[in-house]
Design a protein around this motif. Structure first.
Motif, PDB file in Angstrom:
ATOM      1  N   LEU A 247       0.850  -1.142   0.008  1.00  0.00           N
ATOM      2  CA  LEU A 247       0.033  -0.015   0.016  1.00  0.00           C
ATOM      3  C   LEU A 247       0.928   1.352   0.005  1.00  0.00           C
ATOM      4  O   LEU A 247       0.577   2.242  -0.677  1.00  0.00           O
ATOM      5  N   GLY A 248       2.093   1.166   0.502  1.00  0.00           N
ATOM      6  CA  GLY A 248       2.929   2.395   0.664  1.00  0.00           C
ATOM      7  C   GLY A 248       3.342   2.923  -0.342  1.00  0.00           C
ATOM      8  O   GLY A 248       3.306   3.833  -0.980  1.00  0.00           O
ATOM      9  N   VAL A 249       4.015   1.856  -1.108  1.00  0.00           N
ATOM     10  CA  VAL A 249       4.570   1.949  -2.456  1.00  0.00           C
ATOM     11  C   VAL A 249       3.636   2.375  -3.584  1.00  0.00           C
ATOM     12  O   VAL A 249       3.932   3.394  -4.212  1.00  0.00           O
ATOM     13  N   ALA A 250       2.477   1.845  -3.480  1.00  0.00           N
ATOM     14  CA  ALA A 250       1.255   2.315  -4.574  1.00  0.00           C
ATOM     15  C   ALA A 250       0.968   3.581  -4.121  1.00  0.00           C
ATOM     16  O   ALA A 250       0.671   4.268  -5.061  1.00  0.00           O
ATOM     17  N   ALA A 251       0.623   4.006  -2.984  1.00  0.00           N
ATOM     18  CA  ALA A 251       0.503   5.586  -2.615  1.00  0.00           C
ATOM     19  C   ALA A 251       1.499   6.444  -2.967  1.00  0.00           C
ATOM     20  O   ALA A 251       1.162   7.359  -3.840  1.00  0.00           O
ATOM     21  N   LEU A 252       2.815   6.086  -2.635  1.00  0.00           N
ATOM     22  CA  LEU A 252       3.821   6.909  -3.166  1.00  0.00           C
ATOM     23  C   LEU A 252       3.988   7.141  -4.483  1.00  0.00           C
ATOM     24  O   LEU A 252       4.240   8.231  -5.282  1.00  0.00           O
ATOM     25  N   SER A 253       3.627   6.028  -5.523  1.00  0.00           N
ATOM     26  CA  SER A 253       3.826   6.209  -6.863  1.00  0.00           C
ATOM     27  C   SER A 253       2.856   7.148  -7.367  1.00  0.00           C
ATOM     28  O   SER A 253       2.855   7.562  -8.471  1.00  0.00           O
ATOM     29  N   THR A 254       1.539   7.174  -6.637  1.00  0.00           N
ATOM     30  CA  THR A 254       0.863   8.285  -7.310  1.00  0.00           C
ATOM     31  C   THR A 254       1.348   9.635  -7.139  1.00  0.00           C
ATOM     32  O   THR A 254       1.092  10.593  -7.998  1.00  0.00           O
ATOM     33  N   VAL A 255       1.905  10.009  -6.113  1.00  0.00           N
ATOM     34  CA  VAL A 255       2.798  11.304  -5.873  1.00  0.00           C
ATOM     35  C   VAL A 255       3.787  11.509  -7.143  1.00  0.00           C
ATOM     36  O   VAL A 255       4.171  12.611  -7.363  1.00  0.00           O
ATOM     37  N   ALA A 256       4.588  10.295  -7.448  1.00  0.00           N
ATOM     38  CA  ALA A 256       5.534  10.438  -8.643  1.00  0.00           C
ATOM     39  C   ALA A 256       4.659  10.441 -10.014  1.00  0.00           C
ATOM     40  O   ALA A 256       5.494  10.547 -10.975  1.00  0.00           O
ATOM     41  N   GLY A 257       3.419  10.590  -9.930  1.00  0.00           N
ATOM     42  CA  GLY A 257       2.544  10.604 -11.279  1.00  0.00           C
ATOM     43  C   GLY A 257       2.367   9.252 -11.963  1.00  0.00           C
ATOM     44  O   GLY A 257       2.040   9.209 -13.130  1.00  0.00           O
ATOM     45  N   LEU A 258       2.670   8.079 -11.091  1.00  0.00           N
ATOM     46  CA  LEU A 258       2.472   6.851 -11.496  1.00  0.00           C
ATOM     47  C   LEU A 258       1.119   6.334 -11.251  1.00  0.00           C
ATOM     48  O   LEU A 258       0.717   6.832 -10.263  1.00  0.00           O
ATOM     49  N   ALA A 259       0.603   5.349 -11.891  1.00  0.00           N
ATOM     50  CA  ALA A 259      -0.513   4.679 -11.323  1.00  0.00           C
ATOM     51  C   ALA A 259      -0.381   3.815 -10.099  1.00  0.00           C
ATOM     52  O   ALA A 259       1.099   3.260 -10.164  1.00  0.00           O
ATOM     53  N   PRO A 260      -1.144   3.587  -9.278  1.00  0.00           N
ATOM     54  CA  PRO A 260      -0.915   2.871  -8.129  1.00  0.00           C
ATOM     55  C   PRO A 260      -0.516   1.547  -8.344  1.00  0.00           C
ATOM     56  O   PRO A 260       0.437   0.970  -7.480  1.00  0.00           O
ATOM     57  N   ILE A 261      -0.990   1.021  -9.270  1.00  0.00           N
ATOM     58  CA  ILE A 261      -0.711  -0.554  -9.529  1.00  0.00           C
ATOM     59  C   ILE A 261       0.950  -0.810 -10.124  1.00  0.00           C
ATOM     60  O   ILE A 261       1.364  -1.760  -9.611  1.00  0.00           O
ATOM     61  N   ILE A 262       1.607   0.086 -10.707  1.00  0.00           N
ATOM     62  CA  ILE A 262       2.736   0.116 -10.852  1.00  0.00           C
ATOM     63  C   ILE A 262       3.538   0.084  -9.620  1.00  0.00           C
ATOM     64  O   ILE A 262       4.401  -0.753  -9.322  1.00  0.00           O
ATOM     65  N   GLY A 263       3.106   0.966  -8.680  1.00  0.00           N
ATOM     66  CA  GLY A 263       3.697   0.959  -7.316  1.00  0.00           C
ATOM     67  C   GLY A 263       3.713  -0.493  -6.679  1.00  0.00           C
ATOM     68  O   GLY A 263       4.619  -1.078  -6.080  1.00  0.00           O
ATOM     69  N   ALA A 264       2.514  -1.023  -6.860  1.00  0.00           N
ATOM     70  CA  ALA A 264       2.102  -2.229  -6.232  1.00  0.00           C
ATOM     71  C   ALA A 264       2.890  -3.361  -6.684  1.00  0.00           C
ATOM     72  O   ALA A 264       3.405  -4.182  -6.152  1.00  0.00           O
ATOM     73  N   PHE A 265       3.079  -3.356  -8.220  1.00  0.00           N
ATOM     74  CA  PHE A 265       3.793  -4.313  -8.969  1.00  0.00           C
ATOM     75  C   PHE A 265       5.277  -4.250  -8.433  1.00  0.00           C
ATOM     76  O   PHE A 265       5.775  -5.545  -8.189  1.00  0.00           O
ATOM     77  N   LEU A 266       5.748  -2.865  -8.334  1.00  0.00           N
ATOM     78  CA  LEU A 266       7.362  -2.891  -7.920  1.00  0.00           C
ATOM     79  C   LEU A 266       7.578  -3.291  -6.475  1.00  0.00           C
ATOM     80  O   LEU A 266       8.467  -4.395  -6.222  1.00  0.00           O
ATOM     81  N   ALA A 267       6.629  -3.014  -5.587  1.00  0.00           N
ATOM     82  CA  ALA A 267       6.863  -3.395  -4.165  1.00  0.00           C
ATOM     83  C   ALA A 267       6.640  -5.020  -4.326  1.00  0.00           C
ATOM     84  O   ALA A 267       7.536  -5.544  -3.444  1.00  0.00           O
ATOM     85  N   GLY A 268       5.624  -5.544  -4.857  1.00  0.00           N
ATOM     86  CA  GLY A 268       5.722  -7.313  -5.081  1.00  0.00           C
ATOM     87  C   GLY A 268       6.844  -7.821  -5.409  1.00  0.00           C
ATOM     88  O   GLY A 268       7.326  -8.615  -4.663  1.00  0.00           O
ATOM     89  N   MET A 269       7.487  -7.060  -6.386  1.00  0.00           N
ATOM     90  CA  MET A 269       8.599  -7.750  -6.930  1.00  0.00           C
ATOM     91  C   MET A 269       9.821  -7.605  -6.110  1.00  0.00           C
ATOM     92  O   MET A 269      10.622  -8.362  -6.095  1.00  0.00           O
ATOM     93  N   VAL A 270       9.799  -6.651  -5.274  1.00  0.00           N
ATOM     94  CA  VAL A 270      10.859  -6.368  -4.222  1.00  0.00           C
ATOM     95  C   VAL A 270      10.785  -7.365  -3.054  1.00  0.00           C
ATOM     96  O   VAL A 270      11.903  -8.198  -2.802  1.00  0.00           O
ATOM     97  N   LEU A 271       9.534  -7.496  -2.550  1.00  0.00           N
ATOM     98  CA  LEU A 271       9.330  -8.575  -1.712  1.00  0.00           C
ATOM     99  C   LEU A 271       9.535 -10.166  -2.330  1.00  0.00           C
ATOM    100  O   LEU A 271       9.556 -11.106  -1.246  1.00  0.00           O
ATOM    101  N   ALA A 272       9.286 -10.144  -3.542  1.00  0.00           N
ATOM    102  CA  ALA A 272       9.593 -11.589  -4.218  1.00  0.00           C
ATOM    103  C   ALA A 272      10.846 -12.111  -3.771  1.00  0.00           C
ATOM    104  O   ALA A 272      11.226 -13.511  -3.831  1.00  0.00           O
TER     105      ALA A 272
END
Lengths: 406, 406
Positions: free
Chosen positions: A250-275
């Motif tokens: 949720l945190g990375v998804a929320a932050l990604s909107t600040v960077a002008g990205l869709a939250p799903i992109i942040g969520a995907f990145l966060a998932g990949m890091v946790l992977a």
């Protein structure tokens, strides 16, 4: 005052649901959710019997219970938010099943697919708009509506087929991230032009830099960080680790909107890091249960948002049909050319990039709200979204079973 | 129109989150959820270290991040809805761990606890209001705010302690259902009086009959139905059975609002019906994952809704303190007397009925909105809710470890 009291009393005595916090809204939400989950379950099961992807059944479920047909559910703010959470958890889950090094290995192909898959649909949409005698700005918006791939739809189909870790699937995921960064920048530029603003190269560079910088930051900071805390995370209970994973997602998804990205992109990145630490820690099944509840809501709400009644006229059907052909041709060509090193597998990439889903809807709604596109153009986009979202998974499934996944 | 475009352009260029569907709202929700889940996780873990129930930590988390202190999160419509879904899934889960025959076996005690636990707090609250020189209607509302137990708080503490199937826990659950039926009827009557309506015995009987009839219908129809379809359900995949369970839970919760009951009661009944086939079907862990995500949101939002700033004055603290004592005394006495057959275990029942949680907040908010209670009285109720919600779980945990759970 007496009106308020009368209203209160009515609520209390007639519906009697006073204790249900904000009563009527709460009951309405529960009924909406009930219909959504019921329709998703039934249509998903039916799709399974027919041998078509469950997402197609679920989008169809949205059409069925939506305002255009049975009118059981109107997509309100809460339902839309749940749908967005569904997309976020879906991409988080997909990220959990993706290794960064696999993605990096297909970086060149993904970039080519993304660039061609933006340029071709944009050009085709722009040309079609101008040919229709729309103004330049409207035509640009039409082109922009053709740009963005709805990666959620494709990712879900690939997950269902167990093909998420295939090379062509990795190309699609990588291309979708780049697609999002560039597509959003494009939308910002077109939106800025629409507002009569001075959108100079400086502003474009800023938007682009912010998005790219965010992705780079998450990956270069996230991957070492997660390894650094690996032993600590390993000490957590399953329940606690699940909480940590959700907080990070949720945190990375929320932050990604600040960077002008869709939250799903942040969520995907966060998932990949946790992977990176997933194999040692069994929290994935819990995230999967969340996703299993929320993602179908997302697909149904995509269907709910397509108002079938505006598709009634023959003119809309004809020009919407042409727009759809252009939308398909642009992404297909982009995929086939960009990923030609895959051989026949490049067709899978092309088809996988076709669905426009919720993203096209958002562009169209923004354009309509700002008066940049008219009702009939909006309807064309709606038809394009519907057809690409429903047809691409069908073709993808058939194709994936016949072609050797390169 | 140019304002809309300017607004659009601002959204696009500044926040850049245009593709995030309803952009700003979506980013705000993700940040709110991030803070809520983060605070719930940290405060829950801290509570665990201090040896106090996680729910206390989570309500405290809500106070901490809420408007009164850090002001990181304002409880909006979507967050409240997620919180309510959390309560629904929590009680659904509790229902899944409850056997109807066990509940029936303590029916007499549960009825006694519920009746005493309504009459005593109602009388004490009414008397306190009149003593404070409030009008009769205001005093009645004050009494009504003392009536309803927040079963979610207690159920979660008991679940944490692994005591949900103890006899005293079954009495609490049974009493909570009856409490809800009678409490809602009472609220309808008081609300009707407030609106100057003619609330005759016929109307009261109708409200009461509808609620009672619904509970009876769900149980007498649901239990045979589930057994009838048991073999069919057994043939479903885990994923499909999870969907069916969620559909049933949401459906009965939604219907219960039509019958004038809180949705959590419907969810509990649905869970109890499904519990009949649960042992054969492993879908509980998936429901548990949903509950693990949503229930903490519910507890945090309870804390978020308690605006600490209205508790500033000494007068509110004193009279709110007295109200709290009466609220505790009423439910404690009701539990101890009603469940006296349990011996010392009756104290557990009494303490378990004490938390007022969200229900007291709703009554107070309704009264405030209708102008029946004033700001200071509202603040008293807020303090009572806060203290009963936080203190009861602490005492319950200590007591449950010392007393033999009868």
């Amino acid at each position: 005052m007496s009106n308020i009291i009368r209203f209160l009393a009515c609520t209390l005595l007639v519906s009697g649901s006073a204790r249900a916090a904000g009563s009527e809204g709460s009951a309405e939400l529960l009924f909406s959710l009930f219909w959504v989950v019921l329709a998703a379950t039934l249509c998903g099961a039916l799709a399974g019997r027919l041998g078509i992807p469950a997402v197609v059944g679920q989008v169809g479920a949205g059409l069925l219970i939506g305002p255009g047909l049975l009118n059981l559910v109107q997509p309100g703010e809460v339902l839309r938010s749940l749908a967005e959470l569904g997309a976020v958890f879906l991409l988080f889950m997909v990220g959990l099943e993706t290794r960064f090094r696999d993605l990096l290995a297909v970086g060149k192909e993904a970039l080519a697919v993304a660039l061609l898959g933006i340029a071709l649909p944009l050009g085709l949409g722009l040309a079609f708009g101008l040919w229709q005698n729309q103004g330049l700005l409207t035509a640009l918006f039409l082109g922009t509506a053709l740009v963005a791939t709805s990666v959620g739809i494709t990712a879900k189909v690939l997950q269902e087929l167990g093909l998420l870790d295939a090379r062509f699937a990795q190309i699609i995921l990588g291309a979708a991230i780049i697609d999002d960064i560039l597509g959003l920048t494009l939308l910002a530029v077109v939106g800025g032009l629409g507002a009569g603003e001075d959108v100079g190269p400086g502003k474009v560079a800023l938007i682009l830099g912010l998005s790219l910088g965010f992705v780079a930051l998450v990956l270069t900071l996230g991957l070492p960080l997660i390894r650094r805390f690996e032993s600590r995370l390993r000490g957590l209970s399953l329940a606690r680790m699940f909480n940590v994973a959700v907080v990070v997602g949720l945190g990375v998804a929320a932050l990604s909107t600040v960077a002008g990205l869709a939250p799903i992109i942040g969520a995907f990145l966060a998932g990949m890091v946790l992977a990176e630490v997933k194999d040692e820690l069994e929290f994935e099944s819990k995230v999967h249960a969340l996703e299993a509840f929320l993602a179908p809501i997302f697909f149904v709400v995509v269907g709910l948002q397509v108002d079938l009644s505006v598709l009634g006229s023959a003119a809309v059907l004809v020009s919407g049909g042409v727009l759809t052909l252009l939308a398909v041709a642009g992404k297909l060509l982009g995929g086939v050319l960009g990923a030609r090193s895959l051989g026949p597998g490049a067709w899978l990439v092309g088809v996988g990039m076709v669905p426009r889903g919720e993203v096209g809807l958002i562009v169209a709604s923004l354009g309509l709200a700002a008066g940049i596109i008219t009702g009939p153009v909006y309807a064309q986009v709606l038809l394009m979204v519907l057809l690409t979202t429903v047809l691409a998974p069908l073709v993808l499934r058939v194709l994936a079973r016949r072609l050797p996944a390169a």
